[in-house]
Design an enzyme around this catalytic site. Structure first.
Site, PDB file in Angstrom:
ATOM      1  N   PRO A 285      24.664  -5.781  23.476  1.00  0.00           N
ATOM      2  CA  PRO A 285      25.381  -6.581  24.486  1.00  0.00           C
ATOM      3  C   PRO A 285      26.871  -6.257  24.398  1.00  0.00           C
ATOM      4  O   PRO A 285      27.634  -6.929  23.706  1.00  0.00           O
ATOM      5  CB  PRO A 285      25.081  -8.024  24.053  1.00  0.00           C
ATOM      6  N   ASP A 462      30.448  -4.193  20.535  1.00  0.00           N
ATOM      7  CA  ASP A 462      29.214  -4.964  20.443  1.00  0.00           C
ATOM      8  C   ASP A 462      29.597  -6.422  20.184  1.00  0.00           C
ATOM      9  O   ASP A 462      30.143  -6.754  19.127  1.00  0.00           O
ATOM     10  CB  ASP A 462      28.364  -4.407  19.292  1.00  0.00           C
ATOM     11  N   HIS A 463      29.284  -7.280  21.158  1.00  0.00           N
ATOM     12  CA  HIS A 463      29.709  -8.679  21.052  1.00  0.00           C
ATOM     13  C   HIS A 463      28.944  -9.438  19.968  1.00  0.00           C
ATOM     14  O   HIS A 463      29.304 -10.576  19.629  1.00  0.00           O
ATOM     15  CB  HIS A 463      29.526  -9.385  22.401  1.00  0.00           C
ATOM     16  N   ARG A 464      27.913  -8.823  19.392  1.00  0.00           N
ATOM     17  CA  ARG A 464      27.175  -9.489  18.323  1.00  0.00           C
ATOM     18  C   ARG A 464      27.950  -9.484  17.009  1.00  0.00           C
ATOM     19  O   ARG A 464      27.734 -10.337  16.149  1.00  0.00           O
ATOM     20  CB  ARG A 464      25.822  -8.800  18.101  1.00  0.00           C
ATOM     21  N   CYS A 466      31.470  -9.282  16.692  1.00  0.00           N
ATOM     22  CA  CYS A 466      32.786  -9.923  16.733  1.00  0.00           C
ATOM     23  C   CYS A 466      33.028 -10.522  18.118  1.00  0.00           C
ATOM     24  O   CYS A 466      32.289 -10.252  19.066  1.00  0.00           O
ATOM     25  CB  CYS A 466      33.897  -8.927  16.387  1.00  0.00           C
TER      26      CYS A 466
END
Length: 492
Positions: A285, A462-464, A466
């Site tokens: 994501p 990758d928003h997972r 940070c």
């Protein structure tokens, strides 16, 4: 056949690949070779590799021809031990009555139990990841997760005459076929793919040597049933047949009605890029942040350095790479990897060091060589390593380690004359920094309008691993270093 015959099977080269294209043989039948002597050039999905022999002796048989795609684990070469009584292949002799002559469909794959025993050590090491699959390469020792597959039940070997009415099974590998009895499949991955999609291997005509069923054949069989479903939409247009490796003269595409002039097999680097990008888009994501940067000071500093050392001044990319490694030390979350275990648990893996990858366009496609331990190098040292890796990548000589060990990627797409890009993260990394072209733009300096050298930095992350604050902080750090390079380098 004597146990003095040694069979070397195509290893995975430590890359987790399943196949490679045989480009050129470097030895011939009858040649005397030594351990670690290059025997063949193969093109993997990442690079051109010279494969060294783990055995010494006399070349007895070459299992493949130039241009042929070989599956990992398939015999590559047979070598008679030095001083053994094993002779070179002789003319074929008539098969005993009641036996099945495998020569018409063997494609050079010897199925003698003695040969299988000689190759068993390699198979065991390749499956277990012992690090011994290939001198100079090797898989990570002790790894038990990830790509490791459970060993299937072994099939016993009956030394009695083989009845034509019974299926013939090879020990560990099914490499030949009696028509109508056993599918010619060597790769267990191909069998699993067919089984998972309900495809009967007996109904597939293999496109490999001697009818060998390749992964592309199964993929074509999987997609083929979808064609008739489109018939009601395009009434009056015949449904397209199975996809072939080359276009037939005058063939018409069923969907567009346009003539098809070519079909290009997706393989090698392009195949690896396609798989990696697809996985990145489907699993990560990603979010993107960007900022315009005044690079005038950096250009002026480099021009001044070039006056004193015209042949030893780092390029702009090397300076930016130095700023990136410093920024990753400050924001280490962007230098990680997101892993999901087989039980569903998840971890963010942090690294004590930075392997900085950079995108390089080559004749074979886009590759990402990486500067190992880039955090320990100066801008001048980074420049030298970037130039070296670019050269070997374009020659197709980069090693698997050089192409597959990055933890963060720097992408200078500005060389193509563009400002920005919605970049796809280089899986399994978690971030990529893109640098656009540097052009003259109006810019406010000390309250006055001026013409400055401006570029755009774009960070995909990758928003997972940070949130936006971390990504923006890193991006701003690199931007500030470019705008004030002297002060930034003084603190590094």
């Amino acid at each position: 056949m004597s146990s003095d015959m040694q069979v070397f099977r195509l290893p995975d080269l430590g890359e987790g690949l399943t196949e490679a294209e045989l480009v050129n043989w470097l030895v011939a039948v009858g040649d005397e070779i030594v351990v670690d002597q290059p025997i063949a050039e193969v093109e993997t999905a990442k690079s051109m590799v010279e494969v060294p022999s783990p055995y010494a002796g006399t070349v007895a048989e070459l299992h493949g021809e130039a241009g042929q795609t070989l599956d990992v684990g398939k015999p590559l070469i047979s070598i008679a031990r030095a001083g053994s009584s094993v002779g070179l292949p002789a003319a074929a002799t008539p098969a005993p009555a009641g036996s099945v002559d495998p020569s018409p469909v063997s494609s050079g794959l010897d199925v003698s139990p003695a040969v299988e025993a000689a190759a068993e050590t390699y198979r065991t090491e390749e499956k277990a990841g012992s690090g011994n699959v290939l001198i100079g390469y090797g898989t990570p020792g002790g790894v038990t997760g990830g790509r490791t597959r459970p060993r299937k039940a072994s099939v016993g070997v009956d030394n009695s005459p083989i009845s034509v009415a019974e299926p013939v099974m090879e020990p560990a590998v099914a490499g030949t076929r009696i028509p109508g009895k056993l599918s010619a499949v060597i790769s267990p991955l191909v069998r699993k793919m067919a089984r998972d999609h309900g495809v009967s291997l007996d109904a597939i005509e293999g496109s490999g040597a001697s009818g060998l069923i390749m992964r592309r054949d199964v993929e074509a069989a999987i997609t083929a049933p979808e064609a008739p479903a489109a018939a009601p939409v395009a009434s009056g247009v015949a449904a397209p047949g199975p996809v072939t490796s080359s276009a037939e003269a005058g063939a018409v595409d069923g969907r567009t009605g346009l003539p098809v002039f070519a079909r290009t097999p997706v393989r090698g680097v392009r195949k690896a890029v396609a798989a990696n990008m697809t996985r990145s888009r489907s699993e990560i994501p990603e979010a993107t942040v960007w900022v315009d940067v005044d690079a005038t000071a950096l250009l002026e500093m480099r021009a001044e350095l070039k006056k004193h050392a015209p042949h030893d001044t780092p390029g702009l990319l090397a300076f930016i790479a130095r700023f990136v490694t410093a920024g990753l030390k400050k924001y280490p979350a962007l230098n990680t990897r997101f892993e999901t275990a087989s039980d569903g648990s998840q971890e963010i893996v942090g690294f004590d060091g930075i392997n900085l990858g950079f995108a390089a366009q080559t004749d074979r496609g886009l590759v990402v060589p990486s500067v190992r331990n880039a955090h320990e190098l100066s801008a001048r040292e980074l420049d030298a390593e970037i130039r070296r890796l670019t050269a070997v990548a374009r020659e197709g000589k980069a090693t698997p380690t050089e192409l597959g060990s990055g933890t963060f990627t720097l992408n200078n797409y500005g060389v193509f004359g563009v400002d920005g890009s919605a970049a796809i993260i280089n899986y399994p990394e978690v971030a990529m920094l893109g640098v656009g072209r540097i052009i003259d733009k109006p810019w406010v300096v000390n309250g006055e309008l001026a013409v400055r050298k401006v570029t755009e930095l774009t960070l995909a992350f990758d928003h997972r691993v940070c949130d936006g604050e971390t990504a923006a902080g890193f991006l701003r750090y690199v931007a500030d270093a470019i705008e004030n390079p002297g002060g930034a380098l003084a603190d590094m």
